[in-house]
Design a protein around this motif. Structure first.
Motif, short mmCIF file in Angstrom:
data_model
loop_
_atom_site.label_atom_id
_atom_site.label_comp_id
_atom_site.label_asym_id
_atom_site.label_seq_id
_atom_site.Cartn_x
_atom_site.Cartn_y
_atom_site.Cartn_z
N ASN A 101 -21.51 4.36 11.72
CA ASN A 101 -20.56 5.47 11.70
C ASN A 101 -19.81 5.48 13.01
N LYS A 102 -18.53 5.17 12.95
CA LYS A 102 -17.70 5.08 14.17
C LYS A 102 -17.51 6.46 14.80
N LYS A 103 -17.36 7.49 13.97
CA LYS A 103 -17.09 8.84 14.47
C LYS A 103 -18.24 9.36 15.33
N HIS A 104 -19.47 9.15 14.87
CA HIS A 104 -20.64 9.67 15.57
C HIS A 104 -21.36 8.60 16.39
N GLY A 105 -20.93 7.35 16.29
CA GLY A 105 -21.50 6.27 17.09
C GLY A 105 -22.90 5.86 16.69
N THR A 106 -23.22 5.95 15.41
CA THR A 106 -24.55 5.54 14.96
C THR A 106 -24.49 4.13 14.38
N LYS A 107 -25.62 3.45 14.39
CA LYS A 107 -25.72 2.11 13.82
C LYS A 107 -25.94 2.21 12.32
N HIS A 108 -25.78 1.08 11.63
CA HIS A 108 -25.90 1.10 10.17
C HIS A 108 -27.32 1.33 9.70
N ASN A 109 -28.32 1.07 10.53
CA ASN A 109 -29.71 1.18 10.08
C ASN A 109 -30.38 2.47 10.55
N GLU A 110 -29.62 3.41 11.14
CA GLU A 110 -30.22 4.68 11.54
C GLU A 110 -29.54 5.83 10.82
N TYR A 111 -30.33 6.83 10.48
CA TYR A 111 -29.81 8.00 9.78
C TYR A 111 -30.01 9.22 10.66
N VAL A 112 -28.93 9.95 10.90
CA VAL A 112 -28.97 11.20 11.66
C VAL A 112 -28.32 12.27 10.79
N CYS A 113 -29.07 13.32 10.50
CA CYS A 113 -28.52 14.43 9.71
C CYS A 113 -27.77 15.36 10.65
N TYR A 114 -26.55 15.69 10.29
CA TYR A 114 -25.73 16.55 11.14
C TYR A 114 -25.95 18.03 10.83
N GLU A 115 -26.79 18.32 9.83
CA GLU A 115 -27.12 19.71 9.50
C GLU A 115 -28.44 20.13 10.15
N CYS A 116 -29.52 19.39 9.86
CA CYS A 116 -30.84 19.80 10.37
C CYS A 116 -31.28 19.00 11.60
N GLY A 117 -30.56 17.92 11.93
CA GLY A 117 -30.90 17.13 13.12
C GLY A 117 -31.98 16.09 12.91
N ALA A 118 -32.37 15.82 11.68
CA ALA A 118 -33.41 14.82 11.40
C ALA A 118 -32.92 13.44 11.79
N VAL A 119 -33.78 12.66 12.43
CA VAL A 119 -33.46 11.29 12.84
C VAL A 119 -34.53 10.37 12.26
N MET A 120 -34.09 9.36 11.50
CA MET A 120 -35.01 8.39 10.90
C MET A 120 -34.25 7.13 10.55
N GLY A 121 -34.95 6.14 10.08
CA GLY A 121 -34.30 4.91 9.64
C GLY A 121 -33.54 5.16 8.34
N ARG A 122 -32.43 4.48 8.17
CA ARG A 122 -31.61 4.66 6.97
C ARG A 122 -32.38 4.27 5.71
N ASP A 123 -33.12 3.16 5.77
CA ASP A 123 -33.89 2.72 4.61
C ASP A 123 -35.02 3.69 4.28
N GLU A 124 -35.67 4.21 5.32
CA GLU A 124 -36.74 5.19 5.12
C GLU A 124 -36.19 6.44 4.42
N ASN A 125 -35.04 6.91 4.86
CA ASN A 125 -34.41 8.07 4.24
C ASN A 125 -34.05 7.78 2.78
N ALA A 126 -33.52 6.59 2.51
CA ALA A 126 -33.14 6.22 1.15
C ALA A 126 -34.36 6.16 0.24
N VAL A 127 -35.46 5.61 0.73
CA VAL A 127 -36.68 5.51 -0.08
C VAL A 127 -37.20 6.91 -0.41
N ARG A 128 -37.19 7.80 0.58
CA ARG A 128 -37.64 9.17 0.32
C ARG A 128 -36.78 9.84 -0.76
N ASN A 129 -35.47 9.61 -0.68
CA ASN A 129 -34.57 10.19 -1.68
C ASN A 129 -34.81 9.59 -3.07
N LEU A 130 -35.04 8.28 -3.14
CA LEU A 130 -35.30 7.65 -4.43
C LEU A 130 -36.63 8.11 -5.03
#
Length: 134
Positions: A101-130
């Motif tokens: 994400n160019k706007k927030h300066g994050t890498k493709h493999n990290e997930y940062v929630c802009y609402e609750c502030g949760a920080v985790m790996g993108r794949d880990e977040n996707a697996v939890r959602n699935l």
């Protein structure tokens, strides 16, 4: 020569299909929940060399075989854009792509929630959602 070549190609294809069938059966027997995501593979093919390898890997056939044995998440289900903790879905410039994400300066493999502030790996977040989808 042509007949011999065709016979060898057919033999390789039969071996590949047998391996995929046995592997998917093993996955279904060994795991309680399996979910796969229907991805836009055409957009993932970045170069001619990568697309050839992706085609040879038989992802399409693997997905087809696993599809009738498991649950398939819709291609447009936002598993990588939805926060697995608060449920916020990123839209527009907040989305995370293959280049981050160019706007927030994050890498493709990290997930940062802009609402609750949760920080985790993108794949880990996707697996939890699935898994929550099941």
């Amino acid at each position: 020569t042509r007949a011999k070549l065709q016979r060898d190609y057919r033999r390789v294809a039969n071996i590949q299909h047998d391996i995929v069938q046995k592997f998917t059966t093993m996955l279904v027997n060994d795991y309680d929940r399996i979910a796969i995501e229907d991805l836009a593979v055409k957009q993932m093919q970045m170069s001619h060399v990568a697309s050839k390898g992706l085609h040879r890997s038989m992802f399409g056939y693997f997905k087809q075989v696993l599809k009738y044995k498991c649950i398939l998440a819709d291609r447009y289900y936002p598993s990588t854009q939805r926060c697995s903790q608060c449920g916020h879905v990123k839209t527009g410039a907040d989305k995370v792509g293959l280049d981050g994400n160019k706007k927030h300066g994050t890498k493709h493999n990290e997930y940062v929630c802009y609402e609750c502030g949760a920080v985790m790996g993108r794949d880990e977040n996707a697996v939890r959602n699935l898994l929550a989808l099941l």
